[in-house]
Motif scaffolding. Structure first.
Motif, PDB file in Angstrom:
ATOM      1  N   GLY A   1      50.137   1.534  39.435  1.00 18.85           N
ATOM      2  CA  GLY A   1      49.704   0.709  40.457  1.00 18.85           C
ATOM      3  C   GLY A   1      48.939  -0.467  40.008  1.00 18.85           C
ATOM      4  O   GLY A   1      47.787  -1.103  40.587  1.00 18.85           O
ATOM      5  N   ALA A   2      49.345  -1.155  38.904  1.00 16.27           N
ATOM      6  CA  ALA A   2      48.459  -2.309  38.458  1.00 16.27           C
ATOM      7  C   ALA A   2      49.512  -3.478  38.249  1.00 16.27           C
ATOM      8  O   ALA A   2      50.680  -3.368  38.287  1.00 16.27           O
ATOM      9  N   THR A   3      48.973  -4.511  37.795  1.00 18.34           N
ATOM     10  CA  THR A   3      49.915  -5.890  37.429  1.00 18.34           C
ATOM     11  C   THR A   3      50.300  -5.517  36.017  1.00 18.34           C
ATOM     12  O   THR A   3      49.746  -5.033  35.326  1.00 18.34           O
ATOM     13  N   VAL A   4      51.423  -6.197  35.479  1.00 15.09           N
ATOM     14  CA  VAL A   4      51.779  -6.501  34.338  1.00 15.09           C
ATOM     15  C   VAL A   4      50.757  -7.091  33.392  1.00 15.09           C
ATOM     16  O   VAL A   4      50.718  -6.232  32.120  1.00 15.09           O
ATOM     17  N   ASN A   5      50.198  -7.968  33.599  1.00 15.94           N
ATOM     18  CA  ASN A   5      49.061  -8.650  32.883  1.00 15.94           C
ATOM     19  C   ASN A   5      48.176  -7.388  32.669  1.00 15.94           C
ATOM     20  O   ASN A   5      47.617  -7.268  31.456  1.00 15.94           O
ATOM     21  N   GLN A   6      47.464  -6.640  33.536  1.00 13.57           N
ATOM     22  CA  GLN A   6      46.646  -5.561  33.610  1.00 13.57           C
ATOM     23  C   GLN A   6      46.920  -4.428  32.364  1.00 13.57           C
ATOM     24  O   GLN A   6      46.374  -3.945  31.726  1.00 13.57           O
ATOM     25  N   VAL A   7      48.384  -4.268  32.545  1.00 14.32           N
ATOM     26  CA  VAL A   7      49.046  -3.012  31.716  1.00 14.32           C
ATOM     27  C   VAL A   7      48.809  -3.671  30.336  1.00 14.32           C
ATOM     28  O   VAL A   7      48.624  -3.038  29.070  1.00 14.32           O
ATOM     29  N   VAL A   8      49.248  -5.055  29.928  1.00 13.25           N
ATOM     30  CA  VAL A   8      49.158  -5.539  28.631  1.00 13.25           C
ATOM     31  C   VAL A   8      47.816  -5.236  28.133  1.00 13.25           C
ATOM     32  O   VAL A   8      47.510  -4.912  26.885  1.00 13.25           O
ATOM     33  N   LEU A   9      47.085  -5.732  28.893  1.00 15.36           N
ATOM     34  CA  LEU A   9      45.193  -5.734  28.471  1.00 15.36           C
ATOM     35  C   LEU A   9      44.948  -4.407  28.184  1.00 15.36           C
ATOM     36  O   LEU A   9      44.299  -3.988  27.266  1.00 15.36           O
ATOM     37  N   ALA A  10      45.256  -3.303  29.129  1.00 22.38           N
ATOM     38  CA  ALA A  10      44.898  -1.956  28.836  1.00 22.38           C
ATOM     39  C   ALA A  10      45.648  -1.359  27.785  1.00 22.38           C
ATOM     40  O   ALA A  10      44.880  -0.612  27.006  1.00 22.38           O
TER      41      ALA A  10
END
Length: 320
Positions: A268-277
């Motif tokens: 339930g996150a954005t693609v950008n957030q997944v990259v940073l995580a």
């Protein structure tokens, strides 16, 4: 100066991140918007700011002074010099504005390092910086001369830590060996391009360098703090009007993009957030430097770096 950077600020569960990249502050991001972003970053507990003495000379009307100057005014107005950790860089500024680049970059001679540090300190309105990088390789200058100049700045209390950016592994190894041989301060940080997609090495990067698996393993084994720039590919992960650069196209990237979208849906996150995580929780950790042009983008990035990926999601991303 009380040094807030610590011995190893990017590792472990308490690692501060992401760092805020300020490349376009004062040019494509006007000063008022830059200040809003900086205020929000500080409000949310952000402490690490990344700039350079050349940001950004290639923008319309840019000279390379703008980012450091905006940061210096903000730090002074907010009384935040002791609170924030500031990293800047030397070596990539054109020797003369408008000269061919990178062919006529200023380089990393001792004279350039001393002069450009003074100019950076003046723009940043300080007498010392927490971290100074050698921005790009300079094969025309002996590495011993470069490192000796950095060591002098550390000995004078003007620089707390030194780092390398856009340096090949062989050059990094040589720098570490020279520092040990001379008893000079050891490079503590290595900053390269890094994101979830794996670049095609056959496509030229110019003077930029990207981490690969061997780079990460070596730098981690040497105890270097790893910092990755351009983690979000200038918006190409999410903006249809921003295509992927040629080095990130191909079947491998298509497969990993699908894995990113699946992971984003799963958590339930954005693609950008997944990259940073993914970057922030890797082994080794690579601290992302995020460049934003709006407060909402900053909030998205900070939330992403704090996102905890379930083990099965992380495993699927790694395997893609």
């Amino acid at each position: 100066m009380t040094n807030p950077i610590g011995d190893n600020p990017t590792r472990g569960p308490e690692a501060p991140g992401p760092w805020l990249g300020t490349m376009y502050f004062g040019t494509r991001v006007d000063e008022n918007r830059s200040r809003e972003i900086l205020d929000r970053f500080a409000e949310r507990g952000g402490r690490h700011l990344d700039t350079a003495n050349c940001y950004c000379f290639w923008a319309d009307g840019g000279t390379g002074d703008e980012s450091e100057a905006v940061l210096g005014r903000w730090l002074s107005d907010r009384g935040a010099h002791q609170e924030m950790v500031v990293a800047t860089k030397v070596g990539s500024r054109p020797a003369t504005l408008g000269a061919p680049w990178p062919e006529q970059a200023e380089g990393l001679s001792a004279a350039v390092i001393r002069e450009q540090f003074e100019r950076s300190a003046e723009r940043l309105r300080t007498d010392s910086v927490d971290l100074l990088y050698a921005h790009v390789e300079d094969e025309s200058t002996d590495l011993e001369e470069t490192l000796g100049a950095f060591a002098e700045l550390v000995a004078a209390g003007q620089v707390s830590h030194i780092g390398l950016s856009n340096h090949r592994r062989e050059r990094t190894v040589a720098a570490l060996e020279l520092a040990a041989r001379h008893g000079w301060p050891r490079c503590s940080h290595l900053q390269q391009r890094y994101t979830y997609l794996v670049p095609d090495r056959s496509v030229p990067f110019g003077p930029q360098r990207a981490f690969d698996g061997e780079d990460l393993a070596h730098a981690s084994a040497e105890g270097l703090n790893l910092v990755g720039y351009s983690p979000l590919l200038s918006g190409a992960y999410t903006r249809p009007d921003t295509p992927l650069a040629p080095e990130y196209r191909g079947a491998a990237s298509a497969r990993r993009l699908r894995a990113l979208r699946d992971a984003a849906d799963a958590v339930g996150a954005t693609v950008n957030q997944v990259v940073l995580a993914w970057m922030s929780s890797g082994d080794p950790v690579v601290t992302p430097i995020v460049g934003v042009s709006a407060v909402a983008q900053l909030d998205e990035a900070l939330d992403g770096a704090q996102l905890v990926l379930p083990e099965e999601v992380r495993a699927a991303l790694d395997a893609a």
